[in-house]
Every structure is written in structure tokens, then in C-alpha cells.
Design a protein around this motif. Structure first.
Motif, PDB file in Angstrom:
ATOM      1  N   LEU B  44      -5.455 128.602  61.355  1.00 41.74           N
ATOM      2  CA  LEU B  44      -6.157 127.143  61.674  1.00 41.74           C
ATOM      3  C   LEU B  44      -5.102 125.857  60.453  1.00 41.74           C
ATOM      4  O   LEU B  44      -5.265 125.005  60.468  1.00 41.74           O
ATOM      5  CB  LEU B  44      -6.977 127.129  61.717  1.00 41.74           C
ATOM      6  N   MET B  45      -4.115 126.786  59.873  1.00 42.94           N
ATOM      7  CA  MET B  45      -3.309 126.636  59.072  1.00 42.94           C
ATOM      8  C   MET B  45      -1.433 126.354  60.008  1.00 42.94           C
ATOM      9  O   MET B  45      -1.304 127.450  59.838  1.00 42.94           O
ATOM     10  CB  MET B  45      -3.221 126.616  58.126  1.00 42.94           C
ATOM     11  N   PRO B  46      -1.079 125.392  59.388  1.00 42.48           N
ATOM     12  CA  PRO B  46       0.548 126.168  59.477  1.00 42.48           C
ATOM     13  C   PRO B  46       0.376 126.793  58.648  1.00 42.48           C
ATOM     14  O   PRO B  46       0.233 127.182  57.591  1.00 42.48           O
ATOM     15  CB  PRO B  46       0.950 124.613  59.339  1.00 42.48           C
ATOM     16  N   HIS B  47       2.041 126.996  58.159  1.00 39.68           N
ATOM     17  CA  HIS B  47       2.116 128.130  57.316  1.00 39.68           C
ATOM     18  C   HIS B  47       1.770 127.985  55.885  1.00 39.68           C
ATOM     19  O   HIS B  47       2.521 126.371  55.919  1.00 39.68           O
ATOM     20  CB  HIS B  47       3.643 128.834  57.042  1.00 39.68           C
ATOM     21  N   VAL B  48       1.138 128.417  55.149  1.00 40.76           N
ATOM     22  CA  VAL B  48       1.346 127.652  53.689  1.00 40.76           C
ATOM     23  C   VAL B  48       1.962 128.128  53.215  1.00 40.76           C
ATOM     24  O   VAL B  48       2.067 129.221  52.984  1.00 40.76           O
ATOM     25  CB  VAL B  48      -0.453 127.479  53.237  1.00 40.76           C
ATOM     26  N   ASP B  49       2.576 127.330  52.937  1.00 37.93           N
ATOM     27  CA  ASP B  49       3.617 127.807  51.276  1.00 37.93           C
ATOM     28  C   ASP B  49       2.998 129.058  50.036  1.00 37.93           C
ATOM     29  O   ASP B  49       1.734 128.328  49.653  1.00 37.93           O
ATOM     30  CB  ASP B  49       4.547 126.189  50.253  1.00 37.93           C
ATOM     31  N   ARG B  50       3.860 129.737  49.198  1.00 39.06           N
ATOM     32  CA  ARG B  50       3.279 130.479  47.867  1.00 39.06           C
ATOM     33  C   ARG B  50       4.911 129.946  46.741  1.00 39.06           C
ATOM     34  O   ARG B  50       5.611 129.744  47.560  1.00 39.06           O
ATOM     35  CB  ARG B  50       3.195 131.889  48.512  1.00 39.06           C
ATOM     36  N   SER B  51       3.466 130.383  45.812  1.00 35.09           N
ATOM     37  CA  SER B  51       4.761 130.150  44.421  1.00 35.09           C
ATOM     38  C   SER B  51       5.180 131.013  45.184  1.00 35.09           C
ATOM     39  O   SER B  51       5.350 132.713  45.291  1.00 35.09           O
ATOM     40  CB  SER B  51       3.962 130.033  43.677  1.00 35.09           C
ATOM     41  N   HIS B  52       6.255 131.692  43.706  1.00 33.68           N
ATOM     42  CA  HIS B  52       6.747 133.173  44.137  1.00 33.68           C
ATOM     43  C   HIS B  52       6.144 133.792  43.408  1.00 33.68           C
ATOM     44  O   HIS B  52       6.762 135.479  43.712  1.00 33.68           O
ATOM     45  CB  HIS B  52       8.397 133.284  42.628  1.00 33.68           C
ATOM     46  N   LEU B  72     -10.736 116.211  63.912  1.00 33.77           N
ATOM     47  CA  LEU B  72     -11.074 117.498  65.515  1.00 33.77           C
ATOM     48  C   LEU B  72     -12.179 117.847  64.908  1.00 33.77           C
ATOM     49  O   LEU B  72     -13.475 118.023  66.179  1.00 33.77           O
ATOM     50  CB  LEU B  72      -9.680 117.909  65.122  1.00 33.77           C
ATOM     51  N   ARG B  73     -13.446 118.319  63.905  1.00 37.80           N
ATOM     52  CA  ARG B  73     -14.064 119.167  64.038  1.00 37.80           C
ATOM     53  C   ARG B  73     -15.537 117.793  64.074  1.00 37.80           C
ATOM     54  O   ARG B  73     -15.649 117.941  64.831  1.00 37.80           O
ATOM     55  CB  ARG B  73     -14.333 119.446  62.688  1.00 37.80           C
ATOM     56  N   LEU B  74     -14.924 116.557  63.779  1.00 33.70           N
ATOM     57  CA  LEU B  74     -16.167 115.149  64.301  1.00 33.70           C
ATOM     58  C   LEU B  74     -15.946 115.381  66.022  1.00 33.70           C
ATOM     59  O   LEU B  74     -17.242 114.886  65.853  1.00 33.70           O
ATOM     60  CB  LEU B  74     -15.508 113.986  63.607  1.00 33.70           C
ATOM     61  N   THR B  75     -15.188 115.731  66.023  1.00 37.00           N
ATOM     62  CA  THR B  75     -14.974 115.682  67.650  1.00 37.00           C
ATOM     63  C   THR B  75     -16.219 116.617  68.425  1.00 37.00           C
ATOM     64  O   THR B  75     -16.529 116.522  69.461  1.00 37.00           O
ATOM     65  CB  THR B  75     -13.649 115.984  68.389  1.00 37.00           C
ATOM     66  N   GLY B  76     -16.358 118.009  67.328  1.00 36.66           N
ATOM     67  CA  GLY B  76     -16.573 119.214  67.503  1.00 36.66           C
ATOM     68  C   GLY B  76     -15.944 119.497  68.657  1.00 36.66           C
ATOM     69  O   GLY B  76     -16.473 120.795  69.201  1.00 36.66           O
ATOM     70  N   MET B  77     -14.995 119.789  68.706  1.00 32.22           N
ATOM     71  CA  MET B  77     -14.183 120.831  68.825  1.00 32.22           C
ATOM     72  C   MET B  77     -14.260 122.248  68.260  1.00 32.22           C
ATOM     73  O   MET B  77     -14.353 121.975  67.363  1.00 32.22           O
ATOM     74  CB  MET B  77     -12.928 120.576  68.773  1.00 32.22           C
ATOM     75  N   MET B  82      -9.135 124.175  68.169  1.00 29.97           N
ATOM     76  CA  MET B  82      -7.994 123.656  67.175  1.00 29.97           C
ATOM     77  C   MET B  82      -7.427 124.702  66.879  1.00 29.97           C
ATOM     78  O   MET B  82      -6.215 124.795  66.628  1.00 29.97           O
ATOM     79  CB  MET B  82      -8.878 123.546  66.343  1.00 29.97           C
ATOM     80  N   VAL B  83      -7.555 126.422  67.135  1.00 30.38           N
ATOM     81  CA  VAL B  83      -6.637 126.965  66.877  1.00 30.38           C
ATOM     82  C   VAL B  83      -5.485 126.775  67.798  1.00 30.38           C
ATOM     83  O   VAL B  83      -3.928 126.713  67.268  1.00 30.38           O
ATOM     84  CB  VAL B  83      -7.184 128.681  66.319  1.00 30.38           C
ATOM     85  N   ARG B  84      -5.599 126.962  68.927  1.00 31.85           N
ATOM     86  CA  ARG B  84      -4.965 126.611  70.209  1.00 31.85           C
ATOM     87  C   ARG B  84      -4.326 125.576  69.225  1.00 31.85           C
ATOM     88  O   ARG B  84      -2.561 125.393  69.914  1.00 31.85           O
ATOM     89  CB  ARG B  84      -5.570 127.131  71.047  1.00 31.85           C
ATOM     90  N   PHE B  85      -3.788 124.650  69.256  1.00 31.01           N
ATOM     91  CA  PHE B  85      -3.535 123.453  68.944  1.00 31.01           C
ATOM     92  C   PHE B  85      -2.336 123.705  67.495  1.00 31.01           C
ATOM     93  O   PHE B  85      -1.455 123.239  67.671  1.00 31.01           O
ATOM     94  CB  PHE B  85      -4.553 121.964  68.424  1.00 31.01           C
ATOM     95  N   ALA B  86      -3.506 124.384  66.947  1.00 24.26           N
ATOM     96  CA  ALA B  86      -2.094 124.622  65.597  1.00 24.26           C
ATOM     97  C   ALA B  86      -1.137 125.751  66.202  1.00 24.26           C
ATOM     98  O   ALA B  86      -0.132 125.807  65.646  1.00 24.26           O
ATOM     99  CB  ALA B  86      -3.235 125.414  64.346  1.00 24.26           C
ATOM    100  N   GLU B  87      -1.822 126.169  66.683  1.00 21.18           N
ATOM    101  CA  GLU B  87      -0.599 127.904  67.002  1.00 21.18           C
ATOM    102  C   GLU B  87       0.278 126.701  68.546  1.00 21.18           C
ATOM    103  O   GLU B  87       1.695 127.102  67.583  1.00 21.18           O
ATOM    104  CB  GLU B  87      -1.056 128.439  68.557  1.00 21.18           C
ATOM    105  N   LEU B  88       0.402 126.329  68.986  1.00 20.58           N
ATOM    106  CA  LEU B  88       1.067 125.025  69.573  1.00 20.58           C
ATOM    107  C   LEU B  88       2.276 124.028  68.671  1.00 20.58           C
ATOM    108  O   LEU B  88       3.385 124.476  69.265  1.00 20.58           O
ATOM    109  CB  LEU B  88       0.763 124.089  71.003  1.00 20.58           C
TER     110      LEU B  88
END
Lengths: 141, 141
Positions: B44-52, B72-77, B82-88
Motif C-alpha cells: 500500500l506504499m510506494p517504495h519507501v526509502d531506506r537509510s544506508h 480513500l479510507r474515509l470513502t470506505g474503499m 487501495m493496493v490496486r491503486f498503489a500498484e498502478l
DNA sequence: TAAAACCTTCGAGTGCGCTCGAAGCAAGCG
DNA sequence: CGCTTGCTTCGAGCGCACTCGAAGGTTTTA
């Protein structure tokens, strides 16, 4: 015409009568018989009439009530609160103040929820527009 | 000012920076660290950066994203959508049409939900009025 | 009279969206 | 240096609102 409360006869009731079996009510409300019995068990129904042999016979008032409960459900009100409301109703006229209060509170909840959704709508509209623009600009699909 | 999408900097971000630890993000969003990691795990997240050394470093874009997800959560989706959206989103620019579609559909859902709530509101108002009248008439509380 | 619908009680299962804890270890900070 | 924060994986638990099934019986209806 003993409409003490609840919606003023909007939907045409399946039968012209006033005594429905559980399966009739299930068909009409979309709730399962299981769920209807469960509603009764947890105290979410006014006393449901029984035939002389013990079978449930729902009345138009019960249908009104179920319709109302359906509305409350739409507000996201927890079942426990609906039960509370049902209890107050069963307790009689001296709880009208409390019932009113509960509904007023719920009304407030609904209003904030609507506001919240309007907010969300604005965000969605914004995003959708951004996407529209992007599609105009770059090669679409 | 690399605001590719999402809300236009409304809330003052806790820090002026662009690298937040998980607990900072938790504090800011109200989501628990557990939940944030869970969001990442389920995609459900874009790639989250990491420290070294492998610690998460969230950016302002991530905060934007989380704010949007909150909407989106508020819409009840459902989360799956939401994961699908994130994937796209992760798949890149050629999915903009699909993303737009998804949001348009969601927009429709929100509109019907609002309509539904307005309906409910009318019922509540009616009931409240009935109670008000009843209280005027009979001995209150 | 036979099939279908109803009754009761009981308890387990489901789907969703988290939520929490533990174990065992690495890194950051004051 | 040591405390706090973070990491991973794993798996269990929770609250809600149903939802289902079974057992063992009675009633209704075609």
C-alpha cells in the motif's frame, strides 16, 4: 393508519396484510432469517408477535422499525447503540427525551460524516483533474 | 517543489525536512509504526526509502501519499482496492487512465454514499421533530 | 400425508482492518 | 557506554456484524 412513528408508508408492502412470516420479512428486507432472529435475540427488535403456536408474525410496524434500523445502520451507528435506542423505546414514553438526544447526536455524526465525504470528494476531483491533464499531455493508453 | 501530485502542502509538516523516521510519521499520521510497516508489506506504499543501514526514511511524498490513503479510507474503499491503486501508481505513467477510472468510480461511490446519508438525515430529522412534538405535548423527562 | 417452513439452542466460522507481542539483533543519540 | 529506536519474521488476537450449520423438534401448506 396507526402510524405512531417511522416512515410514512413509502414502499408498497409485499402484502396488504399486517402479519408476515419470517421468510416474507427476509425477502422484503434483504436480511436473512438468521439475522432477523439474531436482531431479536440481542434486543434490537420491539417485541415480535407470535402465532398461537409460537411462530413469529411480523407486523407493518416491525417493517417500519427494520427500515429505520436500516437507516441507522447506514449512519454507521454501532449495533450496541441501536440496541440502546430499542431499549429506550421499549421502556416507554418517559424516555422520549433520551431517544431524541440520541438521534440528535447521531444527526451530528451524520453531518460530520457528510462534511468529511465532501472533503474527500474535493481531493478526488483534484486528482481526477490532474490525471485528465496528464492524459491530454502524454500518450494515453 | 517537486509536487508531482497529491495535496498542495496544506498541513505544516512537523519538520522542514524530507526524511522522517517511522515514529515521526506515526506521530504525524496517527497510524502506528506497526500499521505503517503493514501498509508497506501489503503493497500500500510506494517504495519507501531506506537509510544506508536499512531504516525507513519517509519523505514528504510519502506523507502526501498517506494523507491521500487516509482520504480513500474515509470513502470506505477496501484496502485491496487501495493496493490496486498503489500498484498502478508504481507501474508508471501508462496506468494513468486506469487510475483515473478507479478514482472516478470511487467518486461515484462517494456521491451515492452522500446521497444515502442525506436520506438518512431526513429520516432522523423527521423522527427528531416527532419527538420534539411529543415532548411538548406530554410530560417531559 | 409428505414436503417445506418454522422453531430452539449452541457454537463455530468469516472477512475486514488492523493490533500486538515476542524474539533476536543492528543502529542512533546524548 | 547504554538506552532508545529501529529492523525482521512470525503468528496470534481482536472487535464488529453478521453468517452458517447442525440437531432435534413442531407447524403449515399443497
Amino acid at each position: 393508519m396507526t402510524l405512531t412513528e417511522s416512515s410514512s408508508r413509502a414502499l408498497p408492502r409485499p402484502e396488504g396484510q399486517d402479519r408476515y412470516t419470517i421468510s416474507e420479512v427476509a425477502a422484503h428486507t434483504g436480511l436473512s432469517a438468521h439475522t432477523l432472529r439474531w436482531y431479536e435475540r440481542i434486543g434490537l427488535m420491539p417485541h415480535v408477535d407470535r402465532s398461537h403456536t409460537g411462530q413469529r408474525r411480523f407486523t407493518n410496524r416491525d417493517l417500519d422499525w427494520l427500515a429505520f434500523v436500516g437507516k441507522l445502520r447506514l449512519t454507521g451507528m454501532p449495533v450496541a447503540d441501536m440496541v440502546r435506542f430499542a431499549e429506550l423505546t421499549r421502556e416507554g414514553g418517559h424516555t422520549i427525551g433520551a431517544r431524541r438526544e440520541l438521534l440528535v447526536r447521531t444527526r451530528g455524526d451524520v453531518l460530520s460524516r457528510i462534511a468529511e465525504l465532501h472533503d474527500t470528494l474535493a481531493v478526488l476531483d483534484h486528482k481526477i483533474e490532474v490525471y485528465s491533464d496528464a492524459m491530454q499531455t502524454s500518450p494515453e493508453e
